[in-house]
Scaffold this motif. Structure first.
Motif, PDB file in Angstrom:
ATOM      1  N   PRO A  28       0.755  -1.167   0.049  1.00  0.00           N
ATOM      2  CA  PRO A  28       0.219   0.099   0.233  1.00  0.00           C
ATOM      3  C   PRO A  28       1.073   1.274   0.056  1.00  0.00           C
ATOM      4  CG  PRO A  28       0.219  -0.599   2.399  1.00  0.00           C
ATOM      5  CD  PRO A  28       0.666  -2.008   1.218  1.00  0.00           C
ATOM      6  N   GLY A  29       2.065   1.021   0.323  1.00  0.00           N
ATOM      7  CA  GLY A  29       2.718   2.493   0.575  1.00  0.00           C
ATOM      8  C   GLY A  29       3.707   2.690  -1.149  1.00  0.00           C
ATOM      9  N   ASP A  30       4.422   4.317  -0.302  1.00  0.00           N
ATOM     10  CA  ASP A  30       4.512   4.401  -2.164  1.00  0.00           C
ATOM     11  C   ASP A  30       6.440   4.425  -2.096  1.00  0.00           C
ATOM     12  OD1 ASP A  30       5.858   6.124   0.032  1.00  0.00           O
ATOM     13  OD2 ASP A  30       4.141   8.264   0.064  1.00  0.00           O
ATOM     14  N   ASP A  31       7.256   5.178  -2.926  1.00  0.00           N
ATOM     15  CA  ASP A  31       8.338   5.303  -2.853  1.00  0.00           C
ATOM     16  C   ASP A  31       9.007   5.433  -2.149  1.00  0.00           C
ATOM     17  OD1 ASP A  31       7.832   3.962  -5.571  1.00  0.00           O
ATOM     18  OD2 ASP A  31       8.448   5.316  -6.232  1.00  0.00           O
ATOM     19  N   GLU A  32       8.697   6.532  -1.297  1.00  0.00           N
ATOM     20  CA  GLU A  32       9.228   7.325  -0.038  1.00  0.00           C
ATOM     21  C   GLU A  32       9.613   6.402   1.883  1.00  0.00           C
ATOM     22  OE1 GLU A  32       7.224  10.581   0.745  1.00  0.00           O
ATOM     23  OE2 GLU A  32       8.722  11.107   3.172  1.00  0.00           O
ATOM     24  N   MET A  33       8.105   4.899   1.678  1.00  0.00           N
ATOM     25  CA  MET A  33       8.204   3.963   2.073  1.00  0.00           C
ATOM     26  C   MET A  33       9.362   3.566   1.723  1.00  0.00           C
ATOM     27  SD  MET A  33       4.294   2.829   3.420  1.00  0.00           S
ATOM     28  CE  MET A  33       4.609   1.525   4.967  1.00  0.00           C
ATOM     29  N   ILE A  34       9.252   3.366   0.206  1.00  0.00           N
ATOM     30  CA  ILE A  34      10.266   1.590   0.048  1.00  0.00           C
ATOM     31  C   ILE A  34      11.419   2.139   0.921  1.00  0.00           C
ATOM     32  CG2 ILE A  34      11.202   0.596  -1.568  1.00  0.00           C
ATOM     33  CD1 ILE A  34       8.489   0.386  -2.629  1.00  0.00           C
ATOM     34  N   GLY A  77       8.134  -5.963  10.806  1.00  0.00           N
ATOM     35  CA  GLY A  77       8.674  -4.928  11.723  1.00  0.00           C
ATOM     36  C   GLY A  77       8.147  -3.902  11.795  1.00  0.00           C
ATOM     37  N   ARG A  78       8.010  -3.259  10.672  1.00  0.00           N
ATOM     38  CA  ARG A  78       7.446  -1.776  10.207  1.00  0.00           C
ATOM     39  C   ARG A  78       5.752  -2.229  10.213  1.00  0.00           C
ATOM     40  NH1 ARG A  78      10.143   2.538  11.550  1.00  0.00           N
ATOM     41  NH2 ARG A  78      11.403   2.602  10.991  1.00  0.00           N
ATOM     42  N   ALA A  79       5.069  -3.499   9.730  1.00  0.00           N
ATOM     43  CA  ALA A  79       3.976  -4.091   9.528  1.00  0.00           C
ATOM     44  C   ALA A  79       2.999  -3.704  11.227  1.00  0.00           C
ATOM     45  CB  ALA A  79       3.969  -5.005   9.258  1.00  0.00           C
ATOM     46  N   ALA A  80       4.150  -3.992  12.018  1.00  0.00           N
ATOM     47  CA  ALA A  80       3.357  -4.362  13.911  1.00  0.00           C
ATOM     48  C   ALA A  80       3.635  -2.383  13.627  1.00  0.00           C
ATOM     49  CB  ALA A  80       4.761  -4.471  14.337  1.00  0.00           C
ATOM     50  N   LYS A  81       2.150  -2.546  14.483  1.00  0.00           N
ATOM     51  CA  LYS A  81       1.592  -1.276  14.920  1.00  0.00           C
ATOM     52  C   LYS A  81       2.246  -0.839  16.515  1.00  0.00           C
ATOM     53  CE  LYS A  81      -2.286  -0.247  12.940  1.00  0.00           C
ATOM     54  NZ  LYS A  81      -3.973  -0.253  12.131  1.00  0.00           N
ATOM     55  N   LYS A  82       2.547   0.288  16.667  1.00  0.00           N
ATOM     56  CA  LYS A  82       3.183   0.800  17.684  1.00  0.00           C
ATOM     57  C   LYS A  82       2.952   0.327  18.812  1.00  0.00           C
ATOM     58  CE  LYS A  82       4.779   4.793  19.823  1.00  0.00           C
ATOM     59  NZ  LYS A  82       4.690   5.942  21.673  1.00  0.00           N
ATOM     60  N   ARG A 294      17.758  -1.085  -3.541  1.00  0.00           N
ATOM     61  CA  ARG A 294      18.265  -0.606  -3.993  1.00  0.00           C
ATOM     62  C   ARG A 294      18.074  -0.785  -6.058  1.00  0.00           C
ATOM     63  NH1 ARG A 294      23.401   0.385  -0.988  1.00  0.00           N
ATOM     64  NH2 ARG A 294      23.715  -1.598  -1.234  1.00  0.00           N
ATOM     65  N   ALA A 295      18.087  -2.405  -5.945  1.00  0.00           N
ATOM     66  CA  ALA A 295      17.947  -1.676  -7.771  1.00  0.00           C
ATOM     67  C   ALA A 295      16.102  -0.742  -8.056  1.00  0.00           C
ATOM     68  CB  ALA A 295      17.748  -3.430  -8.555  1.00  0.00           C
ATOM     69  N   TYR A 296      15.379  -1.032  -7.737  1.00  0.00           N
ATOM     70  CA  TYR A 296      14.303  -0.633  -7.353  1.00  0.00           C
ATOM     71  C   TYR A 296      14.249   0.342  -7.907  1.00  0.00           C
ATOM     72  CZ  TYR A 296       9.931   0.496  -7.057  1.00  0.00           C
ATOM     73  OH  TYR A 296       8.470   1.789  -7.319  1.00  0.00           O
ATOM     74  N   LEU A 297      14.766   1.284  -6.884  1.00  0.00           N
ATOM     75  CA  LEU A 297      15.051   3.389  -5.967  1.00  0.00           C
ATOM     76  C   LEU A 297      15.799   3.827  -7.303  1.00  0.00           C
ATOM     77  CD1 LEU A 297      14.871   3.164  -2.683  1.00  0.00           C
ATOM     78  CD2 LEU A 297      13.171   3.659  -4.357  1.00  0.00           C
ATOM     79  N   ARG A 298      16.608   2.474  -8.214  1.00  0.00           N
ATOM     80  CA  ARG A 298      17.686   3.439  -8.493  1.00  0.00           C
ATOM     81  C   ARG A 298      16.643   3.923  -9.638  1.00  0.00           C
ATOM     82  NH1 ARG A 298      22.044   0.645  -7.185  1.00  0.00           N
ATOM     83  NH2 ARG A 298      24.023   2.316  -6.332  1.00  0.00           N
ATOM     84  N   ARG A 299      15.919   2.665 -10.258  1.00  0.00           N
ATOM     85  CA  ARG A 299      15.405   2.226 -12.034  1.00  0.00           C
ATOM     86  C   ARG A 299      13.902   3.798 -11.888  1.00  0.00           C
ATOM     87  NH1 ARG A 299      13.955  -2.884 -12.597  1.00  0.00           N
ATOM     88  NH2 ARG A 299      16.297  -3.390 -12.686  1.00  0.00           N
TER      89      ARG A 299
END
Ligand code: TPP
Length: 366
Positions: A28-34, A77-82, A294-299
């Motif tokens: 569900p996230g965007d590239d910033e989250m990635i 870990g990031r899927a778990a809420k506070k 890394r490959a995804y974000l570069r592209r």
């Protein structure tokens, strides 16, 4: 689901760094989250390599490396809420990082100067458990307590709580884990079991532990079992979010097998070249969880060209700080351990502490 070792894996990002669709799960996230996930994974791997170096230099008694398992740990870990309670085993460096635990809390345990480990309320992250699989029962007990407190399944996803419990593939051969699965299912507890199948329980391969994919065992306990590409941080996040959402909503436990690989030794006391073929390691390096992001974000071009160098520098800073504060750790006072036994000390504990201080001071007078 077929029975071949890596079949039926939920994948949303290929080893080449390409986004792919899955019929049941989406990220569900965007590239910033990635990019944030990449940051977590790079820093956690850097802490991990520093932990190994510190042990090699005689500064820690032991270190359990998680290099190779970053995506399984950061995604889940990031899927778990506070408000969720996270129960690790002993190599969840990246989970600790995303829960906000100071990494020095981990090195203090492996340096042997922390008698009680961090309190479980630090990032809602339970202390490490070295007894393989035993924490699965503690986690289910905690989840049953959440239900008893009415802190879950109220319909408010912002406050409803669940437990996320980690263990390895070898731990699934332990009675404790199987008992935990039975109990959680019987009581429909709000818990997600996250099995990091890193292919080896020290020198015993997963294929000797289970003749079917581990996730299929969930059927026998009456809960959904999902196999996720544990080297894919997007898929790990999506699958764990789904399982935690349903746990918080009162729909019961789920079992996730994150199919991944421990690239290093089991711990610094182990030599994997004695039982593992180099070709296997080389084939998993092509599925490196960090390289594919890394490959995804570069592209995608969604981060600045300097992003990767800045991140490496940031990770070095975290590691340098981790090292200097680990080296500065003080020896523990044994009397402090009495304070960590109960939330409020009982009369008996207060007496024992006083007796111990009295006893210890008798040596100082000599
Ligand atoms: C009850 C118990 N039995 C044996 C051990 C020794 N031991 C430590 S780690 C380990 C293997 C665990 O493998 P796995 O569950 O796959 O987790 P991993 O270490 O690969 O993350 C064993 C047998 C232990 N710590 N506790």
């Amino acid at each position: 689901m077929s029975d071949t070792p890596d079949s039926g894996l939920v994948q949303l990002l290929t080893p080449e760094g390409e986004r792919v669709e899955h019929p049941d799960f989406s990220f569900p996230g965007d590239d910033e989250m990635i990019a944030g996930f990449l940051r977590d994974m790079v820093i956690a791997r850097r802490i991990d390599s520093e932990g190994t170096a510190l042990q090699r230099q005689g500064q820690l008694g032991l270190w359990a490396s998680m290099t190779g398992q970053e995506a399984a740990q950061v995604g889940s870990g990031r899927a778990a809420k506070k408000q969720d309670y996270v129960v690790p085993s002993y190599r969840e460096t990246a989970v600790a990082w995303v829960r906000g635990l100071d990494p020095v809390a981990l090195s203090a345990v492996f340096r042997g100067v922390d008698l009680g480990a961090w309190a479980g309320n630090d990032g809602n992250f339970h202390p490490y458990t070295m007894v393989v699989g035993s924490q699965a029962l503690h986690a289910v007990g905690y989840a049953m307590g959440i239900t008893a407190d009415g802190a879950t399944a109220t319909g408010n996803p912002d406050t409803d709580e669940a437990v996320l419990a980690f263990f390895g593939d070898g731990a699934t051969s332990q009675g404790d884990v199987n008992e935990a699965l039975v109990f959680s299912s019987s009581f429909q507890s709000p818990i997600v079991f996250l099995c990091q199948n890193n292919q080896w329980a020290i020198s015993v391969p997963t294929t000797r532990q289970s003749r079917i994919p581990i996730a299929r065992r969930a059927d026998g306990f009456g809960m959904p079992g999902i196999r996720v590409d544990g080297n894919d941080v997007l898929a790990s996040f999506a699958v764990t979010s789904w399982a935690l959402d349903r746990a918080r909503a009162g729909e019961g436990p789920a079992f996730i097998e994150a199919f991944t690989y421990r690239m290093g030794a089991h711990t610094t006391s182990d030599d994997p070249t004695k039982y593992r073929l180099n070709a296997e390691l080389e084939s998993w390096k092509l599925k490196d969880p960090i390289e594919r992001v890394r490959a995804y974000l570069r592209r995608s071009g969604s981060v600045a060209a300097s992003f990767f160098d800045d991140l490496a520098a940031q990770a070095d800073d975290v590691a340098a700080d981790f090292r200097s504060r680990t080296l500065a750790l003080a020896d523990p006072l044994l009397e402090d351990s009495f304070d960590l036994v109960h939330a409020e000390a009982t009369e008996h504990i207060i007496e024992q502490k006083a007796a111990y201080i009295d006893y210890a001071s008798s040596f100082e007078e000599e």
